[in-house]
Design an enzyme around this catalytic site. Structure first.
Site, PDB file in Angstrom:
ATOM      1  N   TYR A 166       1.045  -1.282  -0.186  1.00  0.00           N
ATOM      2  CA  TYR A 166       0.173  -0.171   0.105  1.00  0.00           C
ATOM      3  C   TYR A 166       0.920   1.426  -0.007  1.00  0.00           C
ATOM      4  O   TYR A 166       2.030   1.353   0.516  1.00  0.00           O
ATOM      5  CB  TYR A 166      -1.156   0.217   1.350  1.00  0.00           C
ATOM      6  CG  TYR A 166      -0.292   0.122   2.444  1.00  0.00           C
ATOM      7  CD1 TYR A 166       0.167   1.314   3.068  1.00  0.00           C
ATOM      8  CD2 TYR A 166       0.111  -1.214   3.357  1.00  0.00           C
ATOM      9  CE1 TYR A 166       0.643   1.125   4.527  1.00  0.00           C
ATOM     10  CE2 TYR A 166       0.878  -1.001   4.636  1.00  0.00           C
ATOM     11  CZ  TYR A 166       0.806   0.221   4.906  1.00  0.00           C
ATOM     12  OH  TYR A 166       1.659  -0.146   6.429  1.00  0.00           O
ATOM     13  N   PRO A 167       0.201   2.259  -0.613  1.00  0.00           N
ATOM     14  CA  PRO A 167       1.008   3.558  -0.697  1.00  0.00           C
ATOM     15  C   PRO A 167       0.487   4.432   0.489  1.00  0.00           C
ATOM     16  O   PRO A 167      -0.636   4.344   1.177  1.00  0.00           O
ATOM     17  CB  PRO A 167       0.831   4.202  -2.018  1.00  0.00           C
ATOM     18  CG  PRO A 167      -0.642   3.928  -2.291  1.00  0.00           C
ATOM     19  CD  PRO A 167      -0.569   2.313  -1.517  1.00  0.00           C
ATOM     20  N   LYS A 170       2.193  11.484   4.756  1.00  0.00           N
ATOM     21  CA  LYS A 170       2.220  12.040   5.898  1.00  0.00           C
ATOM     22  C   LYS A 170       1.341  13.426   5.576  1.00  0.00           C
ATOM     23  O   LYS A 170       1.462  14.265   4.584  1.00  0.00           O
ATOM     24  CB  LYS A 170       3.589  12.509   6.340  1.00  0.00           C
ATOM     25  CG  LYS A 170       4.315  11.137   7.123  1.00  0.00           C
ATOM     26  CD  LYS A 170       3.495  10.668   8.381  1.00  0.00           C
ATOM     27  CE  LYS A 170       4.385   9.761   9.191  1.00  0.00           C
ATOM     28  NZ  LYS A 170       4.344   8.528   8.471  1.00  0.00           N
TER      29      LYS A 170
END
Length: 285
Positions: A166-167, A170
């Protein structure tokens, strides 16, 4: 110039994830002999990539509607990734692969604590930040760290059955912005985040890759485990630490089963492919 507010990273493999949907309708229209020829050619092609000693490739059968096949390539350079992508495009199997998405990144280790420590050490030696002497001393310290953890930057694919990719980002919104939080606070949150991960040592292998400037998200995360339930427990627990609860944004999740390249014909014929050790495969030859 090394900014004391920016944590240094140590960088390893260049990485490319490719997700495909298989055009089953067209594959079923192939004559049996041609179908077998295409499948065997593809298995041989991927077997060579899988067994590379200087950056390999891994195959994952995806679960769900996001795709059927995920390929993960680790190489020394983007040029080598480009070569792999082009060679795949010239296989006959590629005519039956429909790209759904991809991800470009570089395997990295974030060095929050070490960045702060080195800045403090050099400051104690009365070296002025930004000076040539400071920059040279800082680079020397980071090279020492790189030599110490090189096996974590240029690692082999864990031979574990379950895979999750998964990507993530922040958060940098108007209310919560990770990049405006003081360095010491960010470092403390990342330390807490890492402590949770270490509780799962032995159950899961995690590979973090940086993608700022390379793709639409900032990091990619690959998890490898024998039991996929570990993904759910680890990620759920991490959601409660401050770094994730207040600042993390997650992209789509891709989950599936890693399998051996020589098992690809089995998958294309409608059977679940296995993950076999290299010893098992070599015994058959």
């Amino acid at each position: 110039m090394h900014n004391p507010q920016v944590p240094e990273t140590l960088d390893g493999w260049s990485a490319l994830h490719q997700m495909f949907r298989i055009d089953w309708t067209q594959i079923k229209l192939l004559e049996e002999a041609e179908r077998h020829q295409i499948f065997d050619e593809a298995a041989s092609f991927f077997s060579a990539l899988e067994s590379r000693k200087d950056g390999a490739s891994a195959l994952v059968q995806l679960l769900g509607h996001k795709g059927d096949l995920m390929l993960i390539h680790f190489r020394n350079t983007f040029e080598e990734l480009a070569s792999t992508q082009l060679k795949l495009a010239h296989t006959r199997l590629h005519d039956y692969l429909v790209p759904t998405t991809s991800y470009v990144s570089v395997v990295e280790l974030g060095m929050y604590e070490m960045t702060a420590k080195v800045h403090q050490e050099l400051k104690a030696r009365s070296l002025k930040a930004g000076s040539e002497v400071f920059e040279a001393a800082f680079d020397e310290k980071m090279n020492e760290q790189r030599a110490r953890v090189v096996n974590r930057l240029f690692l082999e694919f864990p031979k574990r059955r379950a895979v999750c990719f998964y990507p993530m980002n922040k958060r940098r919104g108007e209310v919560k912005n990770w990049y405006s939080v003081p360095f010491d606070k960010r470092a403390a949150m990342m330390r807490e985040h890492g402590l949770i991960g270490r509780q799962y040592a032995g159950q899961v292998n995690q590979i973090i890759s940086g993608s700022i400037g390379y793709d639409d998200w900032e990091w990619g995360v690959d998890l490898f485990a024998d039991d996929p339930l570990v993904f759910k427990k680890l990620i759920y627990e991490m959601r409660f630490d401050e770094a994730s609860a207040a600042y993390a944004e997650f992209g789509p999740f891709y989950v599936g089963l890693q399998f051996s390249a020589l098992e690809l014909p089995k998958m294309l014929e409608g059977e679940t492919p296995d993950l076999r050790s290299l010893n098992d495969i070599s015994c058959e030859k």
